[in-house]
Design a protein around this motif. Structure first.
Motif: not given
Lengths: 284, 284
Positions: B231-234, B248-249, B264-266
């Motif tokens: 997953a990306p960071d943001a 998306i979330a 991972k927290a996105v």
């Protein structure tokens, strides 16, 4: 640094010169075309190698003008590998059970011009140009502007002064230098030929034309690969400037020559939209 | 006929009903959402299986509303698997070395709506509808018209009467029934809610909404897969109707839940174009 790209050869008299930003034969003024070492390509290329390549037209790098050779940088916005859609319902209406449509509108700047410009810009950068340019009525300007932005090069696009604003809007996003010329497309083109000599810029569709023109071959490569490495019976393409048909036919011949597909006669037909069909009209 | 799609559950009170063209909880009027058997998905799904699937959003079929189950037909124009472009130069200007842009403009009808409509139309056909419809200000109308043409269904698109002609031109290619309604988008939407009940049509963004909304999850799936299953960071997405961010979330949470990516927290951020930014303005 392996490359299979050899020389520029005249399509009329066959005279050869080294690779460079040249487009006219100095012997007979015929058009120049890229030559390749097809025997070497045949030994090296395979369906599996291509499948492992990027999902862009550069997966066919061995069959494209590649002055720097394997590993050297290319200017790739992600062009090509566009969808080949099985048009089942349209096919049924026309009595064709294997009708496919290639949607080249989903290229990075939304036209097939990206194929040519990616190849031409890669060559231009290799030859040391810092500026790419073109004469255009819209799509080519978009593509040149987009590729210049990606490559960090300057862009000059020459357009007829009366071009519809919508056509130049997409280019403007990339902030090229836009030169509006009083006159029609032929006038713009003539001016650009003079400018290319005078300023030493890489005009993708003039002094880089031999490189530019090869990009369209990738339409044939992609169609063959998508069909499971088989050429279609017939291929209908827009007439465009005329070069597209020639290069698509060359693309299929290339694939046979390097052993990627079985020999097959592909009927290549040119078409024009009913609303703007000077060639079709003249032909009838 | 394996399917992991279970029920419709109310997001407010949790009441569950069987899968069908319903969108409002009969107990509390809360919105309904699809439920899945995540444990079963976790056992069956793998990165390798997904990689062997089609290059469309249906490669993530196990994680999408799939009433018919594996092997049953889907309405797929070739949506999704759009390019994730490493924007090196823009990233450098912003001080980000891993900035990527997802180009969803190259979907079959040129917007992200195709994701939602492909899922909703597939469900509608399974439920026995012969007509799909929508309230739209442009992009959704294009997508509904395109999917109806592919599926051999009838299309009715309801638009505000003062919509710009260019916005409806792309839809017209597919010859849907276009209903111009005096009023704004909210008025059109209210009318459509009544029409959905009265005529028994599948309005993709009304009575098929629970199915429709799930389509946007595939943006998260594709980004994670393209980044090598990470997953990306943001993630910055258009605000759109608000549902896009939520889905998306959910998409990233799904992937963690079925073991396809590490937890991972996105950070999911909504953005609006400066020229039309009511939510951003209200928020400030």
């Amino acid at each position: 640094m392996t490359t299979y790209t050899r020389t520029l050869a005249c399509r009329i008299c066959g005279a050869e010169i080294p690779l460079g930003p040249s487009y006219v034969c100095e012997e007979c003024f015929g058009p120049l075309e890229i030559t390749y070492d097809y025997d070497a390509i045949r030994r090296e290329v395979s369906r599996e190698r291509i499948a492992r390549g990027p999902r862009t037209l550069w997966r066919y790098r061995a069959l494209l003008p590649d002055i720097g050779g394997a590993g050297s940088p290319v200017v790739d916005l992600g062009t090509g590998c566009t969808p080949l859609i099985h048009a089942e319902r349209l096919g049924a209406a026309l009595g064709l059970n294997r009708l496919y449509i290639k949607n080249d509108a989903v290229n990075p700047t939304y036209s097939f011009k990206d194929r040519a410009v990616s190849v031409a810009t890669t060559a231009a950068r290799h030859f040391g140009f810092d500026t790419i340019a073109c004469a255009s009525t819209g799509n080519l300007a978009n593509s040149v502007a987009g590729h210049a932005a990606k490559a960090g090069m300057k862009a000059f696009v020459f357009i007829p002064a009366d071009l519809e604003e919508a056509k130049i809007l997409a280019s403007s996003v990339y902030e090229p230098n836009v030169i509006a010329v009083e006159g029609n497309y032929d006038d713009v083109n003539r001016l650009c030929t003079l400018v290319a000599d005078e300023y030493g810029w890489a005009f993708v569709n003039i002094n880089l034309r031999p490189f530019y023109a090869e990009g369209a071959k990738t339409l044939a490569y992609e169609v063959a690969e998508e069909l499971g490495w088989e050429a279609p019976d017939a291929f209908v393409a827009p007439m465009a400037s005329g070069s597209l048909l020639v290069k698509i036919a060359k693309g299929f011949r290339d694939l046979v020559r390097v052993g990627l597909i079985e020999p097959k006669a592909v009927r290549v037909n040119g078409a024009q939209a009913a609303g703007c069909s000077p060639i079709a009209t003249a032909f009838r």
